[in-house]
Design a protein around this motif. Sequence first.
Motif, PDB file in Angstrom:
ATOM      1  N   ALA A  73       0.839  -1.197   0.000  1.00 45.98           N
ATOM      2  CA  ALA A  73       0.000   0.000   0.000  1.00 45.98           C
ATOM      3  C   ALA A  73       0.877   1.251   0.000  1.00 45.98           C
ATOM      4  CB  ALA A  73      -0.886  -0.003   1.225  1.00 45.98           C
ATOM      5  N   ILE A 127      -0.927   4.431   4.748  1.00 45.25           N
ATOM      6  CA  ILE A 127      -0.588   3.754   6.003  1.00 45.25           C
ATOM      7  C   ILE A 127      -0.381   4.783   7.109  1.00 45.25           C
ATOM      8  CG2 ILE A 127       1.119   2.288   7.138  1.00 45.25           C
ATOM      9  CD1 ILE A 127       1.507   0.911   4.406  1.00 45.25           C
ATOM     10  N   GLN A 128       0.306   5.885   6.792  1.00 42.49           N
ATOM     11  CA  GLN A 128       0.535   6.936   7.781  1.00 42.49           C
ATOM     12  C   GLN A 128      -0.780   7.591   8.208  1.00 42.49           C
ATOM     13  OE1 GLN A 128       3.344   7.570   9.340  1.00 42.49           O
ATOM     14  NE2 GLN A 128       4.286   5.927   8.156  1.00 42.49           N
ATOM     15  N   GLU A 132      -3.648   6.142   8.317  1.00 36.88           N
ATOM     16  CA  GLU A 132      -4.323   5.176   9.187  1.00 36.88           C
ATOM     17  C   GLU A 132      -3.719   5.189  10.596  1.00 36.88           C
ATOM     18  OE1 GLU A 132      -7.355   2.718   9.893  1.00 36.88           O
ATOM     19  OE2 GLU A 132      -6.924   3.649   7.971  1.00 36.88           O
ATOM     20  N   LYS A 133      -2.401   5.334  10.680  1.00 35.90           N
ATOM     21  CA  LYS A 133      -1.747   5.416  11.994  1.00 35.90           C
ATOM     22  C   LYS A 133      -2.198   6.665  12.747  1.00 35.90           C
ATOM     23  CE  LYS A 133       2.380   2.778  10.924  1.00 35.90           C
ATOM     24  NZ  LYS A 133       3.829   2.814  10.725  1.00 35.90           N
ATOM     25  N   ARG A 136      -5.727  -3.183   8.345  1.00 38.57           N
ATOM     26  CA  ARG A 136      -4.749  -3.357   7.278  1.00 38.57           C
ATOM     27  C   ARG A 136      -3.833  -4.529   7.601  1.00 38.57           C
ATOM     28  NH1 ARG A 136      -4.142   0.361   3.357  1.00 38.57           N
ATOM     29  NH2 ARG A 136      -5.462   2.180   3.546  1.00 38.57           N
ATOM     30  N   CYS A 137      -3.274  -5.091   6.533  1.00 41.06           N
ATOM     31  CA  CYS A 137      -2.345  -6.212   6.670  1.00 41.06           C
ATOM     32  C   CYS A 137      -1.108  -5.746   7.434  1.00 41.06           C
ATOM     33  CB  CYS A 137      -1.964  -6.742   5.294  1.00 41.06           C
ATOM     34  SG  CYS A 137      -0.739  -8.060   5.328  1.00 41.06           S
ATOM     35  N   THR A 146       1.978  -5.963   4.502  1.00 36.42           N
ATOM     36  CA  THR A 146       1.896  -5.210   3.260  1.00 36.42           C
ATOM     37  C   THR A 146       1.078  -3.936   3.347  1.00 36.42           C
ATOM     38  OG1 THR A 146      -0.032  -6.458   2.544  1.00 36.42           O
ATOM     39  CG2 THR A 146       2.121  -7.294   1.877  1.00 36.42           C
ATOM     40  N   GLY A 147       0.201  -3.817   4.315  1.00 35.90           N
ATOM     41  CA  GLY A 147      -0.659  -2.652   4.426  1.00 35.90           C
ATOM     42  C   GLY A 147      -1.910  -2.760   3.572  1.00 35.90           C
ATOM     43  N   ARG A 148      -2.171  -3.929   3.004  1.00 31.14           N
ATOM     44  CA  ARG A 148      -3.330  -4.133   2.147  1.00 31.14           C
ATOM     45  C   ARG A 148      -4.611  -4.011   2.979  1.00 31.14           C
ATOM     46  NH1 ARG A 148      -5.211  -6.759  -2.575  1.00 31.14           N
ATOM     47  NH2 ARG A 148      -6.990  -8.098  -2.127  1.00 31.14           N
TER      48      ARG A 148
END
Length: 100
Positions: free
Chosen positions: A2, A7-8, A10-11, A62-63, A66-68
């Motif tokens: 991703a 990802i950031q 989401e964090k 998310r994974c 991988t962040g999927r």
Amino acid sequence: MAKISLIQREKKRQELEKKYYLIHRSLKKEISRILSLRERWKINEKLQSLPRNSYAIRLRKRCFLTGRPRSNYKYFRLSGYILREMVHACLLPGTIISSW
């Protein structure tokens, strides 16, 4: 893999959710306890003034690797195809590969 920006983001949402969790919970309890409609509106305004991304419903699983965002298994915190690869490589004990 991703995008790193997703990802950031989401964090950041997870941190906001942790920060405002107790406030959300206490305001929701107050609303359920109070009978007066005016007081409920005031408390509801306080809830609406909190940041949107602080709600738990806005989080996306998310994974771990991988962040999927799709096809995640809660128990392993992995996406489907990563989980399948790990099972085939015998990296996850106790899992069974089904084939027919």
